[in-house]
Design an enzyme around this catalytic site. Sequence first.
Site, mmCIF file in Angstrom:
data_model
loop_
_atom_site.group_PDB
_atom_site.id
_atom_site.type_symbol
_atom_site.label_atom_id
_atom_site.label_comp_id
_atom_site.label_asym_id
_atom_site.label_seq_id
_atom_site.Cartn_x
_atom_site.Cartn_y
_atom_site.Cartn_z
ATOM 1 N N LYS A 1 29.023 51.328 35.792
ATOM 2 C CA LYS A 1 29.583 52.384 36.655
ATOM 3 C C LYS A 1 28.737 53.671 36.581
ATOM 4 O O LYS A 1 28.654 54.402 37.569
ATOM 5 C CB LYS A 1 31.046 52.652 36.271
ATOM 6 C CG LYS A 1 31.994 51.526 36.686
ATOM 7 C CD LYS A 1 32.103 51.405 38.205
ATOM 8 C CE LYS A 1 33.083 50.333 38.645
ATOM 9 N NZ LYS A 1 33.223 50.250 40.108
ATOM 10 N N TYR B 1 30.937 47.581 31.402
ATOM 11 C CA TYR B 1 31.538 48.131 32.631
ATOM 12 C C TYR B 1 31.134 49.604 32.796
ATOM 13 O O TYR B 1 30.734 50.037 33.887
ATOM 14 C CB TYR B 1 33.054 47.975 32.547
ATOM 15 C CG TYR B 1 33.835 48.578 33.692
ATOM 16 C CD1 TYR B 1 33.864 47.966 34.944
ATOM 17 C CD2 TYR B 1 34.570 49.748 33.512
ATOM 18 C CE1 TYR B 1 34.595 48.518 35.993
ATOM 19 C CE2 TYR B 1 35.306 50.307 34.544
ATOM 20 C CZ TYR B 1 35.313 49.692 35.781
ATOM 21 O OH TYR B 1 36.039 50.242 36.819
ATOM 22 N N ASP C 1 30.881 35.229 47.037
ATOM 23 C CA ASP C 1 30.690 35.648 45.651
ATOM 24 C C ASP C 1 29.506 36.608 45.633
ATOM 25 O O ASP C 1 28.383 36.226 45.999
ATOM 26 C CB ASP C 1 30.409 34.420 44.775
ATOM 27 C CG ASP C 1 30.332 34.774 43.298
ATOM 28 O OD1 ASP C 1 29.987 35.928 42.968
ATOM 29 O OD2 ASP C 1 30.610 33.898 42.465
ATOM 30 N N VAL D 1 44.340 53.244 38.012
ATOM 31 C CA VAL D 1 45.015 52.876 39.258
ATOM 32 C C VAL D 1 45.795 51.584 38.993
ATOM 33 O O VAL D 1 45.278 50.674 38.330
ATOM 34 C CB VAL D 1 43.994 52.633 40.402
ATOM 35 C CG1 VAL D 1 44.722 52.371 41.715
ATOM 36 C CG2 VAL D 1 43.040 53.816 40.538
HETATM 37 N N1 LIG Z 1 42.181 50.008 38.633
HETATM 38 C C1 LIG Z 1 41.637 51.062 38.040
HETATM 39 O O1 LIG Z 1 42.244 51.693 37.165
HETATM 40 C C2 LIG Z 1 40.271 51.536 38.437
HETATM 41 C C3 LIG Z 1 39.789 52.713 37.853
HETATM 42 C C4 LIG Z 1 38.521 53.176 38.188
HETATM 43 C C5 LIG Z 1 37.758 52.474 39.100
HETATM 44 N N2 LIG Z 1 38.255 51.322 39.660
HETATM 45 C C6 LIG Z 1 37.395 50.618 40.600
HETATM 46 O O2 LIG Z 1 38.101 50.355 41.785
HETATM 47 C C7 LIG Z 1 37.554 49.194 42.406
HETATM 48 C C8 LIG Z 1 38.660 48.220 42.755
HETATM 49 O O3 LIG Z 1 39.268 47.822 41.535
HETATM 50 P P1 LIG Z 1 40.770 47.254 41.440
HETATM 51 O O4 LIG Z 1 41.453 48.056 40.421
HETATM 52 O O5 LIG Z 1 41.356 47.100 42.780
HETATM 53 O O6 LIG Z 1 40.422 45.852 40.755
HETATM 54 P P2 LIG Z 1 40.934 44.368 40.981
HETATM 55 O O7 LIG Z 1 42.330 44.345 41.423
HETATM 56 O O8 LIG Z 1 40.525 43.641 39.736
HETATM 57 O O9 LIG Z 1 40.004 43.898 42.191
HETATM 58 C C9 LIG Z 1 38.637 43.658 42.000
HETATM 59 C C10 LIG Z 1 38.108 42.995 43.244
HETATM 60 O O10 LIG Z 1 36.719 42.681 43.048
HETATM 61 C C11 LIG Z 1 36.484 41.358 43.474
HETATM 62 N N3 LIG Z 1 35.401 40.717 42.751
HETATM 63 C C12 LIG Z 1 35.212 40.642 41.416
HETATM 64 N N4 LIG Z 1 34.140 39.875 41.141
HETATM 65 C C13 LIG Z 1 33.633 39.476 42.335
HETATM 66 C C14 LIG Z 1 32.517 38.674 42.718
HETATM 67 N N5 LIG Z 1 31.716 38.077 41.819
HETATM 68 N N6 LIG Z 1 32.295 38.459 44.033
HETATM 69 C C15 LIG Z 1 33.098 39.005 44.959
HETATM 70 N N7 LIG Z 1 34.166 39.794 44.665
HETATM 71 C C16 LIG Z 1 34.416 40.007 43.354
HETATM 72 C C17 LIG Z 1 37.807 40.633 43.211
HETATM 73 O O11 LIG Z 1 37.984 39.583 44.125
HETATM 74 P P3 LIG Z 1 37.869 38.042 43.831
HETATM 75 O O12 LIG Z 1 38.244 37.806 42.396
HETATM 76 O O13 LIG Z 1 38.744 37.410 44.837
HETATM 77 O O14 LIG Z 1 36.428 37.775 44.119
HETATM 78 C C18 LIG Z 1 38.836 41.704 43.553
HETATM 79 O O15 LIG Z 1 39.162 41.652 44.923
HETATM 80 C C19 LIG Z 1 36.527 48.635 41.436
HETATM 81 O O16 LIG Z 1 35.244 49.080 41.785
HETATM 82 C C20 LIG Z 1 36.933 49.268 40.111
HETATM 83 O O17 LIG Z 1 35.863 49.363 39.204
HETATM 84 C C21 LIG Z 1 39.488 50.844 39.350
#
Ligand SMILES: NC(=O)c1ccc[n+]([C@@H]2O[C@H](COP(=O)([O-])OP(=O)(O)OC[C@H]3O[C@@H](n4cnc5c(N)ncnc54)[C@H](OP(=O)(O)O)[C@@H]3O)[C@@H](O)[C@H]2O)c1
Length: 235
Positions: A153, A149, A57, A182
């Site tokens: 960021k 958020y 975590d 995404v």
């Molecule tokens: N999806 C989009 O549209 C989008 C757009 C812009 C930027 N992003 C960025 O891309 C990155 C990946 O996002 P995603 O879309 O793949 O999101 P996601 O599917 O929600 O994945 C987020 C990841 O972060 C981990 N996480 C969250 N809280 C945590 C904690 N306290 N300790 C350890 N791990 C933690 C989660 O794992 P666990 O819950 O297993 O810990 C999960 O693996 C992020 O930085 C996000 O801000 C995404």
Amino acid sequence: MNDIKGKIAIVTGAGRGIGFAAVKSFLDEGMKVLATSRHTSALEALDNDNLLVVPADLTDIESFEKIVSACICRFGSLDVIINNAAYAKKELLTDTTASVFDLHMAVNVRAPMLLVNEAMPHLLKSTHATVINICSVLSEKGYEMQGAYTASKHALLGYTKVLARETFKQGIRVHAVLPGGVGTEMIQEMRPDLDLAELSAPQEIVDIMLFFLKNRNHAVIDQISVRRYTKDPWA
Ligand SMILES: NC(=O)c1ccc[n+]([C@@H]2O[C@H](COP(=O)([O-])OP(=O)(O)OC[C@H]3O[C@@H](n4cnc5c(N)ncnc54)[C@H](OP(=O)(O)O)[C@@H]3O)[C@@H](O)[C@H]2O)c1
């Protein structure tokens, strides 16, 4: 193009979404990967000798020493950090409590810094030292209902710029990726109004990471911003 086979990476937020896609791609490229998340069942199912799964975590400040020492113990060195994990809660800023704000900052900004700080002695020994911070279009814009958020960021991008300046003379490449929508669980939670079919695929963001890792030459790209194809250019 640089050969990245055998390079050693730590990927956070690796249990699903973009992080999970990165782990699979890096393994396909012959890299060695320490993958960390709180939920690790999907990672464990990959069952690959070049993969070490460390549940952690990232709000726990003890996690960073545990992650880096596990990486060094198993693989002997460290070349790449992908700061990808993030927390996002959809709510009005005026409803945001101190604990929710602090949680965004702890996972999205403090954790990348503490992980890099812990890893720095090992990155300094690498000839391919690279930190890729997954920021967001919200590192530069502001959308309603995503205030904490967005603030986190913006802070992550600011952190990234200073880290890059403070370390580039020591041979460390620091990059920011700023994705738009995404197709992952996060966007479905934050923007249920968007059509999933129009969003970028996680692999498209991973391909940008691979571009950074494979093109370590004299021309350096600090930041790449990405939009889904239906969004107005430069909007
Ligand atoms: N999806 C989009 O549209 C989008 C757009 C812009 C930027 N992003 C960025 O891309 C990155 C990946 O996002 P995603 O879309 O793949 O999101 P996601 O599917 O929600 O994945 C987020 C990841 O972060 C981990 N996480 C969250 N809280 C945590 C904690 N306290 N300790 C350890 N791990 C933690 C989660 O794992 P666990 O819950 O297993 O810990 C999960 O693996 C992020 O930085 C996000 O801000 C995404």
